[in-house]
Design a protein around this motif. Structure first.
Motif, PDB file in Angstrom:
ATOM      1  N   LEU A  96      55.490  34.506  23.393  1.00  0.00           N
ATOM      2  CA  LEU A  96      55.255  35.912  23.727  1.00  0.00           C
ATOM      3  C   LEU A  96      56.155  36.822  22.890  1.00  0.00           C
ATOM      4  O   LEU A  96      55.719  37.866  22.411  1.00  0.00           O
ATOM      5  N   CYS A 139      54.952  39.729  20.402  1.00  0.00           N
ATOM      6  CA  CYS A 139      55.460  41.111  20.437  1.00  0.00           C
ATOM      7  C   CYS A 139      56.028  41.522  19.083  1.00  0.00           C
ATOM      8  O   CYS A 139      55.910  42.689  18.687  1.00  0.00           O
ATOM      9  N   GLY A 184      53.376  43.684  33.936  1.00  0.00           N
ATOM     10  CA  GLY A 184      53.297  42.925  32.689  1.00  0.00           C
ATOM     11  C   GLY A 184      53.666  43.730  31.469  1.00  0.00           C
ATOM     12  O   GLY A 184      54.364  43.248  30.578  1.00  0.00           O
ATOM     13  N   TYR A 217      57.444  43.960  30.516  1.00  0.00           N
ATOM     14  CA  TYR A 217      58.009  42.892  29.682  1.00  0.00           C
ATOM     15  C   TYR A 217      57.658  43.110  28.212  1.00  0.00           C
ATOM     16  O   TYR A 217      58.496  42.957  27.326  1.00  0.00           O
ATOM     17  N   ILE A 218      56.409  43.479  27.967  1.00  0.00           N
ATOM     18  CA  ILE A 218      55.952  43.720  26.595  1.00  0.00           C
ATOM     19  C   ILE A 218      56.729  44.892  25.996  1.00  0.00           C
ATOM     20  O   ILE A 218      57.187  44.829  24.847  1.00  0.00           O
ATOM     21  N   ASP A 243      50.883  47.194  27.447  1.00  0.00           N
ATOM     22  CA  ASP A 243      50.507  46.418  28.630  1.00  0.00           C
ATOM     23  C   ASP A 243      50.330  44.974  28.193  1.00  0.00           C
ATOM     24  O   ASP A 243      50.180  44.701  27.001  1.00  0.00           O
ATOM     25  N   ASP A 244      50.365  44.074  29.143  1.00  0.00           N
ATOM     26  CA  ASP A 244      50.152  42.673  28.792  1.00  0.00           C
ATOM     27  C   ASP A 244      48.679  42.408  28.543  1.00  0.00           C
ATOM     28  O   ASP A 244      48.309  41.787  27.556  1.00  0.00           O
ATOM     29  N   VAL A 256      48.652  42.655  24.568  1.00  0.00           N
ATOM     30  CA  VAL A 256      48.551  41.313  24.020  1.00  0.00           C
ATOM     31  C   VAL A 256      47.090  40.874  23.972  1.00  0.00           C
ATOM     32  O   VAL A 256      46.634  40.309  22.993  1.00  0.00           O
ATOM     33  N   PHE A 268      50.645  34.384  31.222  1.00  0.00           N
ATOM     34  CA  PHE A 268      51.965  34.829  30.805  1.00  0.00           C
ATOM     35  C   PHE A 268      53.042  34.105  31.615  1.00  0.00           C
ATOM     36  O   PHE A 268      52.750  33.586  32.701  1.00  0.00           O
TER      37      PHE A 268
END
Length: 188
Positions: free
Chosen positions: A11, A15, A39, A42-43, A129-130, A159, A182
């Motif tokens: 991940l 990123c 989510g 985190y990204i 956003d994830d 992602v 994830f």
């Protein structure tokens, strides 16, 4: 529908790749990154470290299915992956048929975003956003930011985009028509 699993290392690499694409797409470092909780939070953090951005803000949206999934986490972690894959696809299909795509979007009130961007005539705002499913949360976030900063440039990154019928397609994404498991997923 494909399903892939990303470790924290994978991940972080994703990123990094998205951060490089942001720089190519915009030609400069964003002034602020807005992560859609949870989510996207985190990204946003990972991309902020790759882009050397210190201003992070988060949005929150209520959406269906979240509460039930969190209550089932202990059970999901014990199921075989093929069964979790089936459940993921089924949940995705059911939730994306839902007619209610409205989301109530709120900005994190602990940070004054207006104060952060007050001296920048045309702020570059990166929304992360994830995963983008229906696109309602990202669309609502972009709409809110466009009202707050009519002179701003808003760029979106996720992602994965899980459906071709999304209300909004991010400017930058790595996977299409793919469900990503994830590290924070209930069935990881």
């Amino acid at each position: 529908m494909k399903i892939t699993t990303l470790s924290y290392i994978q991940l972080n690499e994703a990123c990094q790749e998205m951060s490089e694409k942001v720089m190519l797409f915009t030609g400069r470092t964003p002034d602020i990154i807005v992560g859609i909780r949870t989510g996207g939070e985190y990204i946003a953090g990972m991309m902020a470290s790759h882009l050397d951005v210190s201003s992070l803000v988060y949005t929150k949206a209520s959406r269906p299915g979240k509460g039930m999934r969190s209550r089932l986490t202990p059970l999901l972690k014990k199921l075989p992956s093929f069964l979790n894959d089936f459940l993921r696809i089924t949940e995705h299909l059911i939730l994306n048929k839902s007619k209610n795509k409205n989301r109530h979007i709120t900005l994190d009130e602990s940070i004054d975003i207006n104060n952060l961007l007050k001296d920048i005539p045309t702020p570059l705002i990166l929304v992360t956003d994830d995963a983008v499913d229906s696109g309602a949360t990202m669309h609502g976030t972009v709409s809110l930011l466009a009202k707050l900063f009519p002179n701003g440039r808003i760029v979106t990154a996720a992602v994965t985009v899980t459906t071709k019928n999304s209300i909004i397609i991010p400017d930058i994404y790595l996977y299409n028509n793919t469900l990503v498991r994830f590290p924070w997923s209930a069935d990881y």
